[in-house]
Every structure is written in C-alpha cells, then in structure tokens.
Design a protein around this motif. Structure first.
Motif, PDB file in Angstrom:
ATOM      1  N   GLY A 141       1.266 -51.045 -19.176  1.00  0.00           N
ATOM      2  CA  GLY A 141       1.658 -50.035 -20.165  1.00  0.00           C
ATOM      3  C   GLY A 141       0.672 -48.890 -20.255  1.00  0.00           C
ATOM      4  O   GLY A 141      -0.064 -48.587 -19.317  1.00  0.00           O
ATOM      5  N   ALA A 142       0.622 -48.293 -21.423  1.00  0.00           N
ATOM      6  CA  ALA A 142      -0.227 -47.120 -21.672  1.00  0.00           C
ATOM      7  C   ALA A 142      -1.505 -47.502 -22.419  1.00  0.00           C
ATOM      8  O   ALA A 142      -2.143 -46.661 -23.012  1.00  0.00           O
ATOM      9  N   GLY A 143      -1.855 -48.780 -22.424  1.00  0.00           N
ATOM     10  CA  GLY A 143      -3.102 -49.226 -23.023  1.00  0.00           C
ATOM     11  C   GLY A 143      -2.945 -49.961 -24.336  1.00  0.00           C
ATOM     12  O   GLY A 143      -3.596 -50.960 -24.567  1.00  0.00           O
ATOM     13  N   THR A 144      -2.088 -49.451 -25.219  1.00  0.00           N
ATOM     14  CA  THR A 144      -1.816 -50.108 -26.497  1.00  0.00           C
ATOM     15  C   THR A 144      -0.307 -50.200 -26.683  1.00  0.00           C
ATOM     16  O   THR A 144       0.450 -49.500 -26.004  1.00  0.00           O
ATOM     17  N   LEU A 145       0.117 -51.017 -27.633  1.00  0.00           N
ATOM     18  CA  LEU A 145       1.548 -51.128 -27.907  1.00  0.00           C
ATOM     19  C   LEU A 145       2.094 -49.788 -28.385  1.00  0.00           C
ATOM     20  O   LEU A 145       3.129 -49.325 -27.909  1.00  0.00           O
ATOM     21  N   GLU A 146       1.395 -49.151 -29.301  1.00  0.00           N
ATOM     22  CA  GLU A 146       1.835 -47.859 -29.829  1.00  0.00           C
ATOM     23  C   GLU A 146       1.978 -46.819 -28.715  1.00  0.00           C
ATOM     24  O   GLU A 146       3.004 -46.140 -28.605  1.00  0.00           O
ATOM     25  N   ALA A 147       0.973 -46.696 -27.865  1.00  0.00           N
ATOM     26  CA  ALA A 147       1.026 -45.716 -26.770  1.00  0.00           C
ATOM     27  C   ALA A 147       2.108 -46.071 -25.761  1.00  0.00           C
ATOM     28  O   ALA A 147       2.754 -45.182 -25.195  1.00  0.00           O
ATOM     29  N   SER A 148       2.327 -47.353 -25.538  1.00  0.00           N
ATOM     30  CA  SER A 148       3.354 -47.781 -24.586  1.00  0.00           C
ATOM     31  C   SER A 148       4.756 -47.455 -25.103  1.00  0.00           C
ATOM     32  O   SER A 148       5.631 -47.061 -24.332  1.00  0.00           O
ATOM     33  N   VAL A 149       4.976 -47.595 -26.418  1.00  0.00           N
ATOM     34  CA  VAL A 149       6.271 -47.214 -26.999  1.00  0.00           C
ATOM     35  C   VAL A 149       6.405 -45.694 -26.970  1.00  0.00           C
ATOM     36  O   VAL A 149       7.478 -45.163 -26.653  1.00  0.00           O
ATOM     37  N   ASP A 150       5.314 -44.982 -27.269  1.00  0.00           N
ATOM     38  CA  ASP A 150       5.324 -43.513 -27.183  1.00  0.00           C
ATOM     39  C   ASP A 150       5.760 -43.031 -25.808  1.00  0.00           C
ATOM     40  O   ASP A 150       6.437 -42.008 -25.687  1.00  0.00           O
ATOM     41  N   ALA A 151       5.385 -43.755 -24.767  1.00  0.00           N
ATOM     42  CA  ALA A 151       5.708 -43.352 -23.399  1.00  0.00           C
ATOM     43  C   ALA A 151       7.198 -43.488 -23.086  1.00  0.00           C
ATOM     44  O   ALA A 151       7.691 -42.867 -22.145  1.00  0.00           O
ATOM     45  N   LYS A 152       7.916 -44.281 -23.889  1.00  0.00           N
ATOM     46  CA  LYS A 152       9.330 -44.541 -23.606  1.00  0.00           C
ATOM     47  C   LYS A 152      10.294 -43.936 -24.614  1.00  0.00           C
ATOM     48  O   LYS A 152      11.462 -43.739 -24.304  1.00  0.00           O
ATOM     49  N   PHE A 153       9.818 -43.663 -25.831  1.00  0.00           N
ATOM     50  CA  PHE A 153      10.700 -43.197 -26.901  1.00  0.00           C
ATOM     51  C   PHE A 153      10.067 -42.035 -27.640  1.00  0.00           C
ATOM     52  O   PHE A 153       8.852 -41.940 -27.743  1.00  0.00           O
TER      53      PHE A 153
END
Length: 140
Positions: A68-80
């Motif tokens: 992912g993008a390092g954190t859960l928050e950043a990983s969701v940001d990358a998709k939505f």
C-alpha cells in the motif's frame, strides 16, 4: 469503479451474514470488511492485492508498507476521493479513531465487539472521533 444500480440490495445482502462473525485478521478485520462492502456495491475488489497477504496485526502493517501507501489512511486515499466526514452518505467509507467501516446514514458499521458479542457494531455519527471519509462513486 462505480456503484451498481442495485448497490443497496447488494450491500444489505453482504452485511446480513456478517452480523455475528468474529474478528479475524486478513479475513474479517476492518479493512477486509470495508472493502468487501465496496466490492458488494461495485463489483470491484479494491483490496485484491492484500487478500491472503497477512494474518496478524503486525502482518497488516507490513502489507500496508509493502503493498500500500504506508498507512491504512494513505492507502485508502490512493484509491478513493476523500470527502468531509459530515458529507458521508450511506455506502461511503468512514474511519473513526483508526477504525475503518461503512457509513449507513447515522451510523458507521464496522467489525468490533459490544460486551461479549463480536461481529458488526454500529457507531453513532455523534460518537465518531477524528472522522475521515471517502466517497464510493455513484454511476454517471
């Protein structure tokens, strides 16, 4: 990725058998549950690259860093697309106190426990702490 025309019925059908399912890393945790709901509404598995890649809390952190993008928050940001939490509608993704779930109007539904009962829990919107929300897009 867009919600299918019958997304509400699909979401309801997804939620029903999970009401009493206990937490399990990688299978029924907040991320797996939330993106299972997104898949039910859209037909797209936005978590495909994570499935089967972790079975512990430590493994989930490693997967977020590796895939992912390092954190859960950043990983969701990358998709939505992020939206104001006050604008979250039924079917949108919401994070409160680091817990990820799906907005069902006045509530956030997530995997958790209430007393001795494990399964899906409802958190009233008034009790969301430092909420972050993402839109699950509608068709056209």
């Amino acid at each position: 990725m867009q919600r299918l025309p019958d997304w509400e019925a699909r979401l309801a059908a997804y939620l029903e058998p999970l009401r009493a399912r206990p937490f399990e890393w990688g299978r029924h945790d907040c991320c797996a549950f939330t993106f299972g709901a997104v898949e039910a509404m859209t037909g797209v598995d936005a978590m495909a690259e994570y499935r089967g890649r972790y079975r512990t809390a430590r493994g989930s952190v490693r997967a977020l860093r590796r895939i992912g993008a390092g954190t859960l928050e950043a990983s969701v940001d990358a998709k939505f697309a992020r939206i104001g939490a006050g604008l979250a509608q039924r079917g949108d993704i919401v994070m409160s106190s680091g817990l990820l779930g799906i907005c069902l109007g006045r509530f956030l539904v997530a995997v958790g426990s209430e007393g001795a009962r494990e399964g899906l829990v409802r958190i009233d919107r008034a009790r969301w702490v430092d909420p972050i929300a993402w839109r699950v897009p509608f068709a056209g």
